[in-house]
Design a protein around this motif. Structure first.
Motif, PDB file in Angstrom:
ATOM      1  N   GLU A  50       0.826  -1.205   0.000  1.00 51.10           N
ATOM      2  CA  GLU A  50       0.000   0.000   0.000  1.00 51.10           C
ATOM      3  C   GLU A  50       0.859   1.253   0.000  1.00 51.10           C
ATOM      4  OE1 GLU A  50      -2.575  -0.573   3.339  1.00 51.10           O
ATOM      5  OE2 GLU A  50      -4.118  -1.590   2.124  1.00 51.10           O
ATOM      6  N   ARG A  51       2.007   1.173   0.640  1.00 54.92           N
ATOM      7  CA  ARG A  51       2.946   2.309   0.629  1.00 54.92           C
ATOM      8  C   ARG A  51       3.418   2.577  -0.800  1.00 54.92           C
ATOM      9  NH1 ARG A  51       3.929   6.610   3.833  1.00 54.92           N
ATOM     10  NH2 ARG A  51       6.122   7.076   4.120  1.00 54.92           N
ATOM     11  N   LEU A  52       3.712   1.537  -1.538  1.00 54.97           N
ATOM     12  CA  LEU A  52       4.115   1.691  -2.934  1.00 54.97           C
ATOM     13  C   LEU A  52       2.977   2.286  -3.760  1.00 54.97           C
ATOM     14  CD1 LEU A  52       6.241   1.133  -5.162  1.00 54.97           C
ATOM     15  CD2 LEU A  52       5.177  -1.112  -5.439  1.00 54.97           C
ATOM     16  N   GLN A  53       1.752   1.815  -3.537  1.00 58.97           N
ATOM     17  CA  GLN A  53       0.605   2.345  -4.263  1.00 58.97           C
ATOM     18  C   GLN A  53       0.407   3.836  -3.994  1.00 58.97           C
ATOM     19  OE1 GLN A  53       0.254   0.086  -6.375  1.00 58.97           O
ATOM     20  NE2 GLN A  53      -1.794  -0.740  -6.140  1.00 58.97           N
ATOM     21  N   GLU A 101       5.872   2.044 -13.964  1.00 57.75           N
ATOM     22  CA  GLU A 101       4.662   2.459 -13.255  1.00 57.75           C
ATOM     23  C   GLU A 101       4.795   3.877 -12.714  1.00 57.75           C
ATOM     24  OE1 GLU A 101       4.409  -0.749 -10.485  1.00 57.75           O
ATOM     25  OE2 GLU A 101       4.012  -2.215 -12.055  1.00 57.75           O
ATOM     26  N   PHE A 102       5.948   4.213 -12.141  1.00 55.92           N
ATOM     27  CA  PHE A 102       6.182   5.589 -11.690  1.00 55.92           C
ATOM     28  C   PHE A 102       6.010   6.563 -12.851  1.00 55.92           C
ATOM     29  CE2 PHE A 102       9.374   4.378  -8.069  1.00 55.92           C
ATOM     30  CZ  PHE A 102       8.324   3.904  -7.302  1.00 55.92           C
ATOM     31  N   ALA A 103       6.617   6.240 -13.995  1.00 50.43           N
ATOM     32  CA  ALA A 103       6.581   7.146 -15.143  1.00 50.43           C
ATOM     33  C   ALA A 103       5.164   7.335 -15.655  1.00 50.43           C
ATOM     34  CB  ALA A 103       7.486   6.622 -16.253  1.00 50.43           C
ATOM     35  N   LEU A 104       4.433   6.238 -15.830  1.00 45.63           N
ATOM     36  CA  LEU A 104       3.112   6.326 -16.437  1.00 45.63           C
ATOM     37  C   LEU A 104       2.064   6.880 -15.480  1.00 45.63           C
ATOM     38  CD1 LEU A 104       3.006   3.077 -18.594  1.00 45.63           C
ATOM     39  CD2 LEU A 104       3.776   5.371 -19.207  1.00 45.63           C
ATOM     40  N   GLY A 105       2.396   6.994 -14.199  1.00 48.23           N
ATOM     41  CA  GLY A 105       1.518   7.670 -13.256  1.00 48.23           C
ATOM     42  C   GLY A 105       1.591   9.174 -13.359  1.00 48.23           C
ATOM     43  N   ALA A 149      -8.774   0.153  -8.926  1.00 44.56           N
ATOM     44  CA  ALA A 149      -7.679  -0.600  -9.537  1.00 44.56           C
ATOM     45  C   ALA A 149      -6.516  -0.755  -8.570  1.00 44.56           C
ATOM     46  CB  ALA A 149      -7.215   0.086 -10.816  1.00 44.56           C
ATOM     47  N   LEU A 150      -6.190   0.300  -7.845  1.00 47.30           N
ATOM     48  CA  LEU A 150      -5.100   0.234  -6.874  1.00 47.30           C
ATOM     49  C   LEU A 150      -5.404  -0.782  -5.775  1.00 47.30           C
ATOM     50  CD1 LEU A 150      -4.358   4.065  -6.640  1.00 47.30           C
ATOM     51  CD2 LEU A 150      -2.732   2.334  -7.416  1.00 47.30           C
ATOM     52  N   GLU A 151      -6.641  -0.817  -5.313  1.00 46.22           N
ATOM     53  CA  GLU A 151      -7.014  -1.782  -4.272  1.00 46.22           C
ATOM     54  C   GLU A 151      -6.950  -3.212  -4.803  1.00 46.22           C
ATOM     55  OE1 GLU A 151      -7.483  -1.380  -1.089  1.00 46.22           O
ATOM     56  OE2 GLU A 151      -7.095   0.758  -1.247  1.00 46.22           O
ATOM     57  N   LEU A 152      -7.434  -3.429  -6.026  1.00 47.57           N
ATOM     58  CA  LEU A 152      -7.375  -4.771  -6.606  1.00 47.57           C
ATOM     59  C   LEU A 152      -5.922  -5.217  -6.774  1.00 47.57           C
ATOM     60  CD1 LEU A 152      -8.904  -7.165  -7.862  1.00 47.57           C
ATOM     61  CD2 LEU A 152      -8.746  -5.991 -10.075  1.00 47.57           C
ATOM     62  N   GLU A 153      -5.044  -4.294  -7.167  1.00 51.58           N
ATOM     63  CA  GLU A 153      -3.629  -4.629  -7.314  1.00 51.58           C
ATOM     64  C   GLU A 153      -3.016  -5.048  -5.986  1.00 51.58           C
ATOM     65  OE1 GLU A 153      -2.674  -1.678 -11.106  1.00 51.58           O
ATOM     66  OE2 GLU A 153      -1.938  -1.172  -9.105  1.00 51.58           O
ATOM     67  N   VAL A 154      -3.418  -4.398  -4.907  1.00 56.30           N
ATOM     68  CA  VAL A 154      -2.921  -4.791  -3.581  1.00 56.30           C
ATOM     69  C   VAL A 154      -3.326  -6.231  -3.286  1.00 56.30           C
ATOM     70  CG1 VAL A 154      -3.135  -4.396  -1.093  1.00 56.30           C
ATOM     71  CG2 VAL A 154      -2.845  -2.458  -2.635  1.00 56.30           C
ATOM     72  N   LEU A 201       8.158 -12.947 -13.404  1.00 53.62           N
ATOM     73  CA  LEU A 201       8.791 -13.100 -12.100  1.00 53.62           C
ATOM     74  C   LEU A 201       7.826 -13.649 -11.055  1.00 53.62           C
ATOM     75  CD1 LEU A 201      10.749  -9.708 -12.036  1.00 53.62           C
ATOM     76  CD2 LEU A 201      11.743 -11.990 -12.335  1.00 53.62           C
ATOM     77  N   GLY A 202       6.597 -13.957 -11.486  1.00 51.44           N
ATOM     78  CA  GLY A 202       5.600 -14.435 -10.544  1.00 51.44           C
ATOM     79  C   GLY A 202       4.985 -13.329  -9.715  1.00 51.44           C
ATOM     80  N   LEU A 203       5.112 -12.087 -10.174  1.00 52.44           N
ATOM     81  CA  LEU A 203       4.581 -10.935  -9.446  1.00 52.44           C
ATOM     82  C   LEU A 203       3.366 -10.378 -10.169  1.00 52.44           C
ATOM     83  CD1 LEU A 203       8.007  -9.189  -8.759  1.00 52.44           C
ATOM     84  CD2 LEU A 203       6.607 -10.410  -7.075  1.00 52.44           C
ATOM     85  N   SER A 204       2.745  -9.352  -9.597  1.00 49.00           N
ATOM     86  CA  SER A 204       1.630  -8.664 -10.244  1.00 49.00           C
ATOM     87  C   SER A 204       1.949  -7.176 -10.335  1.00 49.00           C
ATOM     88  CB  SER A 204       0.324  -8.875  -9.464  1.00 49.00           C
ATOM     89  OG  SER A 204       0.444  -8.373  -8.148  1.00 49.00           O
ATOM     90  N   VAL A 205       1.305  -6.499 -11.265  1.00 50.67           N
ATOM     91  CA  VAL A 205       1.592  -5.077 -11.462  1.00 50.67           C
ATOM     92  C   VAL A 205       0.999  -4.262 -10.320  1.00 50.67           C
ATOM     93  CG1 VAL A 205       1.772  -5.209 -13.960  1.00 50.67           C
ATOM     94  CG2 VAL A 205      -0.467  -4.775 -12.912  1.00 50.67           C
ATOM     95  N   THR A 206       1.570  -3.084 -10.101  1.00 52.55           N
ATOM     96  CA  THR A 206       1.094  -2.159  -9.082  1.00 52.55           C
ATOM     97  C   THR A 206       1.047  -0.770  -9.707  1.00 52.55           C
ATOM     98  OG1 THR A 206       3.387  -1.971  -8.278  1.00 52.55           O
ATOM     99  CG2 THR A 206       1.955  -3.510  -7.111  1.00 52.55           C
ATOM    100  N   GLY A 207       0.888   0.244  -8.851  1.00 57.67           N
ATOM    101  CA  GLY A 207       0.946   1.621  -9.328  1.00 57.67           C
ATOM    102  C   GLY A 207      -0.231   2.054 -10.172  1.00 57.67           C
ATOM    103  N   GLY A 208      -1.340   1.302 -10.132  1.00 55.47           N
ATOM    104  CA  GLY A 208      -2.492   1.668 -10.936  1.00 55.47           C
ATOM    105  C   GLY A 208      -2.341   1.352 -12.403  1.00 55.47           C
ATOM    106  N   ILE A 209      -1.309   0.574 -12.749  1.00 56.59           N
ATOM    107  CA  ILE A 209      -1.032   0.314 -14.162  1.00 56.59           C
ATOM    108  C   ILE A 209      -2.138  -0.516 -14.804  1.00 56.59           C
ATOM    109  CG2 ILE A 209       0.272  -1.867 -14.234  1.00 56.59           C
ATOM    110  CD1 ILE A 209       1.395   1.523 -15.660  1.00 56.59           C
ATOM    111  N   SER A 210      -2.869  -1.297 -14.012  1.00 54.12           N
ATOM    112  CA  SER A 210      -3.966  -2.088 -14.567  1.00 54.12           C
ATOM    113  C   SER A 210      -5.078  -1.195 -15.104  1.00 54.12           C
ATOM    114  CB  SER A 210      -4.523  -3.044 -13.509  1.00 54.12           C
ATOM    115  OG  SER A 210      -5.011  -2.325 -12.387  1.00 54.12           O
ATOM    116  N   ARG A 211      -5.163   0.022 -14.617  1.00 53.38           N
ATOM    117  CA  ARG A 211      -6.124   1.004 -15.123  1.00 53.38           C
ATOM    118  C   ARG A 211      -5.482   1.935 -16.154  1.00 53.38           C
ATOM    119  NH1 ARG A 211     -10.870   2.909 -16.907  1.00 53.38           N
ATOM    120  NH2 ARG A 211     -11.273   5.072 -16.300  1.00 53.38           N
TER     121      ARG A 211
END
Length: 252
Positions: A83-86, A113-117, A222-227, A136-146
């Motif tokens: 959540e801190r990253l988001q 993600e930082f750039a596109l925000g 989107a940010l909550e779903l990413e979390v 890498l087995g991870l998921s995107v953050t930073g609202g990138i899914s939106r």
């Protein structure tokens, strides 16, 4: 010119512009919790300043190479860390000042993600964007899914996320990931920022708010779903294995 420097993020004010610089050049500005904390602190300072525009850039050879997988796994509360990253995306978009990303070298994973925000994105000719999280087995953050489907369309967004292939500056411009490709992203970003800073601040803020209103109404969800997704992947065995391979890989 006023300058504030922390261990991982620098802030200076010049000509009515706040310049925020990710400052781990020895690690290509890769993301660690301290960098996230420092970035949020510097953005809070910018919000309370009289700067008319902001430039976000990286020191050294890259904008930001994503998560620092060579660091030991972060301990503590995973939800709080994610959540801190988001909050970086939220704070960038909540600023009254427009934020211009000046991207050179790598903008990978969290770096992309930082750039596109940001409100505007300028890419140097050597810029490279990628979203390697799925591999890498991870998921995107930073609202990138939106944000990513809004920029490139849903089909291309899925291609970028599922394949994780790198996109060079010219292709990024063609896709609409960036406003322009320029020889010196920092210099052009400063020029654009100075031009914006000369305009009435209230009018600039209203324009940013009006354009973001429709986007950001769905961004929080989107940010909550990413979390939720990040918490699932955070404990996956594949993540630990891929991170360990990366940490022990011989430097090229």
């Amino acid at each position: 010119m006023a300058v504030r420097t922390s261990d991982t993020v620098a802030l200076r004010f010049t000509d009515g512009v706040a310049v925020v610089t990710l400052n781990r050049p020895e690690r290509l500005n890769a993301v660690v919790p301290a960098l996230v904390d420092d970035l949020l602190a510097r953005l809070a300072e910018v919000a309370g300043s009289d700067a008319g525009a902001v430039v976000l850039t990286g020191a050294g050879r890259a904008f930001c190479a994503g998560y620092d997988l060579k660091e030991p796994p972060a301990g503590g509360d995973s939800r709080r860390r994610i959540e801190r990253l988001q909050q970086v995306t939220r704070r960038i978009r909540e600023l009254p000042q427009p934020v211009i990303a000046a991207v050179h070298g790598y903008a990978i994973g969290a770096g992309a993600e930082f750039a596109l925000g940001c409100d505007l994105v300028l890419a140097a000719e050597d810029a490279q964007f990628a979203f390697p999280e799925a591999g890498l087995g991870l998921s995107v953050t930073g609202g990138i899914s939106r944000l990513l489907p809004l920029l490139v369309g849903p089909l291309k967004a899925k291609e970028l996320l599922l394949l994780g292939e790198r996109v060079d500056a010219a292709e990024a411009a063609r896709l609409g990931l960036v406003n322009a490709v320029v020889p010196d992203a920092r210099e052009t970003a400063l020029r654009w920022a100075r031009a914006i800073a000369q305009k009435p601040a209230y009018a600039v803020t209203l324009a940013k708010r009006a354009l973001d209103a429709g986007i950001d109404s769905a961004l929080d969800a989107a940010l909550e779903l990413e979390v939720a997704h990040a918490l699932i992947t955070d404990t996956a065995a594949e993540v630990a294995e891929s991170a360990e391979r990366f940490r022990t890989r011989r430097a090229e």
